[in-house]
Design a protein around this motif. Structure first.
Motif, PDB file in Angstrom:
ATOM      1  N   LEU A   1      18.434  25.647  -0.714  1.00  0.00           N
ATOM      2  CA  LEU A   1      19.314  24.958  -1.662  1.00  0.00           C
ATOM      3  C   LEU A   1      20.478  24.300  -0.928  1.00  0.00           C
ATOM      4  O   LEU A   1      20.858  23.170  -1.249  1.00  0.00           O
TER       5      LEU A   1
ATOM      6  N   SER B   1      24.141  27.137  -7.380  1.00  0.00           N
ATOM      7  CA  SER B   1      24.384  26.356  -6.171  1.00  0.00           C
ATOM      8  C   SER B   1      25.074  25.029  -6.484  1.00  0.00           C
ATOM      9  O   SER B   1      25.762  24.480  -5.642  1.00  0.00           O
ATOM     10  N   LYS B   2      24.881  24.529  -7.697  1.00  0.00           N
ATOM     11  CA  LYS B   2      25.542  23.290  -8.105  1.00  0.00           C
ATOM     12  C   LYS B   2      26.987  23.531  -8.485  1.00  0.00           C
ATOM     13  O   LYS B   2      27.778  22.602  -8.516  1.00  0.00           O
TER      14      LYS B   2
ATOM     15  N   SER C   1      17.715  20.917  -1.467  1.00  0.00           N
ATOM     16  CA  SER C   1      16.741  21.094  -2.548  1.00  0.00           C
ATOM     17  C   SER C   1      17.479  21.496  -3.814  1.00  0.00           C
ATOM     18  O   SER C   1      18.304  22.392  -3.786  1.00  0.00           O
ATOM     19  N   GLN C   2      17.176  20.836  -4.918  1.00  0.00           N
ATOM     20  CA  GLN C   2      17.885  21.128  -6.161  1.00  0.00           C
ATOM     21  C   GLN C   2      16.951  21.198  -7.357  1.00  0.00           C
ATOM     22  O   GLN C   2      17.352  20.923  -8.483  1.00  0.00           O
ATOM     23  N   SER C   3      15.681  21.574  -7.125  1.00  0.00           N
ATOM     24  CA  SER C   3      14.747  21.726  -8.240  1.00  0.00           C
ATOM     25  C   SER C   3      13.757  22.839  -7.906  1.00  0.00           C
ATOM     26  O   SER C   3      13.535  23.160  -6.746  1.00  0.00           O
TER      27      SER C   3
ATOM     28  N   ILE D   1      19.608  27.766  -8.714  1.00  0.00           N
ATOM     29  CA  ILE D   1      19.888  26.325  -8.593  1.00  0.00           C
ATOM     30  C   ILE D   1      21.189  25.994  -9.326  1.00  0.00           C
ATOM     31  O   ILE D   1      22.051  25.292  -8.790  1.00  0.00           O
TER      32      ILE D   1
END
Length: 67
Positions: A31, A65-66, A35-37, A62
């Protein structure tokens, strides 16, 4: 029998994907690399591509992490 990884073995953290033995620390590293999915994590690590029971936890990681 302390439940710690053997010397020289990467500590993955808590296992999130039992099918492919993918731990939280490995997922967080991917992440952090962009990678975000769930699909992207699946391509990189395999997690979320078999039985799917880890998908809700992957989505939560995810979202964290955002931040």
């Amino acid at each position: 029998m302390a439940g710690r990884p053997c010397e020289g073995v990467e500590d993955q953290g808590s296992i999130v994907c039992a099918c492919f033995q993918v731990g939280e620390k490995r997922i967080r590293r991917v992440l952090d690399q962009g990678s975000q999915s769930v699909e992207s994590l699946g391509r990189h690590l395999g997690c979320g591509t078999n039985c799917g029971s880890c998908i809700p936890e992957l989505k939560a990681l995810i979202a964290k992490s955002k931040g």
